[in-house]
Design a protein around this motif. Structure first.
Motif, PDB file in Angstrom:
ATOM      1  N   ALA A   1       0.823  -1.219   0.000  1.00  0.00           N
ATOM      2  CA  ALA A   1       0.000   0.000   0.000  1.00  0.00           C
ATOM      3  C   ALA A   1       0.853   1.264   0.000  1.00  0.00           C
ATOM      4  N   GLU A   2       2.110   1.157   0.415  1.00  0.00           N
ATOM      5  CA  GLU A   2       2.967   2.342   0.438  1.00  0.00           C
ATOM      6  C   GLU A   2       3.223   2.860  -0.972  1.00  0.00           C
ATOM      7  N   SER A   3       3.315   1.968  -1.948  1.00  0.00           N
ATOM      8  CA  SER A   3       3.530   2.412  -3.330  1.00  0.00           C
ATOM      9  C   SER A   3       2.364   3.251  -3.822  1.00  0.00           C
ATOM     10  N   ALA A   4       1.142   2.835  -3.521  1.00  0.00           N
ATOM     11  CA  ALA A   4      -0.036   3.608  -3.910  1.00  0.00           C
ATOM     12  C   ALA A   4      -0.034   4.968  -3.216  1.00  0.00           C
ATOM     13  N   PHE A   5       0.402   4.982  -1.979  1.00  0.00           N
ATOM     14  CA  PHE A   5       0.456   6.227  -1.208  1.00  0.00           C
ATOM     15  C   PHE A   5       1.451   7.209  -1.838  1.00  0.00           C
ATOM     16  N   ILE A   6       2.620   6.715  -2.221  1.00  0.00           N
ATOM     17  CA  ILE A   6       3.641   7.568  -2.827  1.00  0.00           C
ATOM     18  C   ILE A   6       3.206   8.050  -4.204  1.00  0.00           C
ATOM     19  N   ILE A   7       2.712   7.131  -5.039  1.00  0.00           N
ATOM     20  CA  ILE A   7       2.293   7.516  -6.389  1.00  0.00           C
ATOM     21  C   ILE A   7       1.137   8.508  -6.338  1.00  0.00           C
ATOM     22  N   GLY A   8       0.162   8.269  -5.471  1.00  0.00           N
ATOM     23  CA  GLY A   8      -0.958   9.192  -5.338  1.00  0.00           C
ATOM     24  C   GLY A   8      -0.504  10.579  -4.927  1.00  0.00           C
ATOM     25  N   THR A   9       0.436  10.623  -3.987  1.00  0.00           N
ATOM     26  CA  THR A   9       0.973  11.908  -3.537  1.00  0.00           C
ATOM     27  C   THR A   9       1.691  12.625  -4.670  1.00  0.00           C
ATOM     28  N   GLN A  10       2.477  11.893  -5.440  1.00  0.00           N
ATOM     29  CA  GLN A  10       3.216  12.513  -6.546  1.00  0.00           C
ATOM     30  C   GLN A  10       2.285  13.006  -7.643  1.00  0.00           C
ATOM     31  N   VAL A  11       1.241  12.245  -7.938  1.00  0.00           N
ATOM     32  CA  VAL A  11       0.261  12.695  -8.935  1.00  0.00           C
ATOM     33  C   VAL A  11      -0.379  14.003  -8.468  1.00  0.00           C
ATOM     34  N   MET A  12      -0.743  14.080  -7.202  1.00  0.00           N
ATOM     35  CA  MET A  12      -1.340  15.299  -6.670  1.00  0.00           C
ATOM     36  C   MET A  12      -0.407  16.493  -6.838  1.00  0.00           C
ATOM     37  N   GLU A  13       0.869  16.294  -6.546  1.00  0.00           N
ATOM     38  CA  GLU A  13       1.826  17.397  -6.670  1.00  0.00           C
ATOM     39  C   GLU A  13       1.918  17.886  -8.117  1.00  0.00           C
ATOM     40  N   LEU A  14       1.903  16.965  -9.068  1.00  0.00           N
ATOM     41  CA  LEU A  14       1.949  17.351 -10.475  1.00  0.00           C
ATOM     42  C   LEU A  14       0.714  18.156 -10.873  1.00  0.00           C
ATOM     43  N   VAL A  15      -0.448  17.715 -10.401  1.00  0.00           N
ATOM     44  CA  VAL A  15      -1.684  18.408 -10.761  1.00  0.00           C
ATOM     45  C   VAL A  15      -1.798  19.739 -10.026  1.00  0.00           C
ATOM     46  N   PHE A  16      -1.265  19.819  -8.804  1.00  0.00           N
ATOM     47  CA  PHE A  16      -1.211  21.112  -8.111  1.00  0.00           C
ATOM     48  C   PHE A  16      -0.535  22.146  -9.010  1.00  0.00           C
ATOM     49  N   ALA A  17       0.592  21.761  -9.597  1.00  0.00           N
ATOM     50  CA  ALA A  17       1.352  22.699 -10.434  1.00  0.00           C
ATOM     51  C   ALA A  17       0.545  23.132 -11.653  1.00  0.00           C
ATOM     52  N   LEU A  18      -0.210  22.202 -12.230  1.00  0.00           N
ATOM     53  CA  LEU A  18      -1.026  22.526 -13.395  1.00  0.00           C
ATOM     54  C   LEU A  18      -2.152  23.490 -13.021  1.00  0.00           C
ATOM     55  N   ILE A  19      -2.793  23.236 -11.893  1.00  0.00           N
ATOM     56  CA  ILE A  19      -3.877  24.111 -11.432  1.00  0.00           C
ATOM     57  C   ILE A  19      -3.337  25.496 -11.112  1.00  0.00           C
ATOM     58  N   GLN A  20      -2.180  25.546 -10.473  1.00  0.00           N
ATOM     59  CA  GLN A  20      -1.573  26.848 -10.172  1.00  0.00           C
ATOM     60  C   GLN A  20      -1.387  27.666 -11.440  1.00  0.00           C
ATOM     61  N   GLN A  21      -0.853  27.018 -12.470  1.00  0.00           N
ATOM     62  CA  GLN A  21      -0.623  27.711 -13.745  1.00  0.00           C
ATOM     63  C   GLN A  21      -1.921  28.289 -14.296  1.00  0.00           C
ATOM     64  N   ARG A  22      -2.987  27.524 -14.252  1.00  0.00           N
ATOM     65  CA  ARG A  22      -4.260  27.963 -14.823  1.00  0.00           C
ATOM     66  C   ARG A  22      -4.931  29.039 -13.963  1.00  0.00           C
ATOM     67  N   TRP A  23      -4.822  28.917 -12.650  1.00  0.00           N
ATOM     68  CA  TRP A  23      -5.383  29.969 -11.792  1.00  0.00           C
ATOM     69  C   TRP A  23      -4.621  31.279 -11.963  1.00  0.00           C
TER      70      TRP A  23
END
Length: 301
Positions: free
Chosen positions: A66-88
């Motif tokens: 389950a730790e792999s899912a936790f890490i990958i999910g966190t990294q995906v969120m960080e990538l999308v945070f950056a995309l949302i920041q750009q658009r806002w």
């Protein structure tokens, strides 16, 4: 149709490179319509998107799957945070130059990214407390509260606090970026400044204030938005802006609620790893309205 201002600001060329297009057509012809299967080094896909680097970043510290899912999910969120920041930021900057159609387009685009962000919580939806406990100690004091990308989004929403920059004091570039967002008008501030310029009753104290302070709701601002909603014709760009902002706000609230539910499911009311009281702190944050007057006015009209 986008405004002239929006078209002038667009940094993207409307046409593709003729030479590159011809090369692609020639390659397709020589391949007989089939994909190229032979490369002398890394495939162009791997090089372009940095796939080798991306996939090397998952480094679980335990043997718990389950730790792999936790890490990958966190990294995906960080990538999308950056995309949302750009658009806002694009939407905020468009509002500052009175390009409402451009701002609405960027907000709509941001909503699509926010939907992807919210769906990422599904990666944690089947994690049990037993699984989480097997790797929780491995990340020590690490906490999503320490995400500077998420903090940038909060600042863009108008939730300002200079104290929230302190955790990143050892990262000079991050401090510079956060300080810039702290000292500039937020996305919502830019919308209110636009209403003020358009002659709506947004007070001077809301159009020009100390941008480093957390935004406080105003009865005058609510009245200004009520005037906007009084004209709900499809051609009223301020009405379309208001509803686009509500769409953004609703998705932010949904993200907070999903975060709360994920924590409640995996660890209950235990103290958070970052030093907060965990569930209680998230519950209070989930109750806060984003762009508050756009919600409070619904009780008055």
């Amino acid at each position: 149709m986008l405004s002239t201002t929006s078209a002038q600001q667009c940094p993207y060329a409307p046409t593709e490179d003729v030479g590159a297009a011809e090369a692609r057509a020639s390659r397709a012809e020589s391949n007989g319509g089939k994909p190229t299967l032979s490369f002398d080094k890394n495939t162009p896909y791997v090089d372009y998107a940095g796939i080798d680097t991306l996939l090397s970043l998952q480094n679980p510290r335990t043997k718990e799957p389950a730790e792999s899912a936790f890490i990958i999910g966190t990294q995906v969120m960080e990538l999308v945070f950056a995309l949302i920041q750009q658009r806002w930021e694009q939407a905020r900057d468009a509002l500052e130059v009175d390009d409402v159609p451009g701002a609405v387009a960027w907000l709509r685009s941001a909503c699509n990214a926010q939907d992807v962000l919210n769906s990422t919580w599904g990666l944690f939806s089947d994690m049990t407390p037993t699984q989480f406990n097997r790797f929780r100690d491995s990340f020590g004091e690490a906490s999503g509260f320490q995400s500077y990308s998420y903090r940038k989004l909060e600042f863009l929403l108008g939730h300002k606090s200079a104290a929230m920059i302190r955790p990143h004091k050892a990262m000079s570039g991050v401090v510079t970026d956060l300080t810039d967002l702290l000292e500039r008008p937020s996305l919502y501030d830019a919308a209110l400044r636009l209403l003020h310029r358009r002659g709506l009753p947004v007070p001077d104290t809301s159009a020009e204030r100390d941008w480093t302070e957390d935004y406080e709701p105003s009865a005058e601002v609510e009245r200004a938005w009520v005037e906007v909603y009084a004209d709900d014709r499809p051609g009223n760009e301020l009405y379309l802006l208001a509803e686009a902002l509500v769409d953004v706000a609703e998705r932010v609230t949904r993200w907070r609620q999903l975060h709360l539910a994920a924590v409640k499911r995996t660890m209950g009311g235990k103290p958070g790893s970052g030093g907060s009281n965990g569930l209680n702190w998230l519950a209070r944050n989930a109750e806060k309205d984003v762009f508050p007057e756009l919600w409070s006015l619904r009780s008055t009209i």
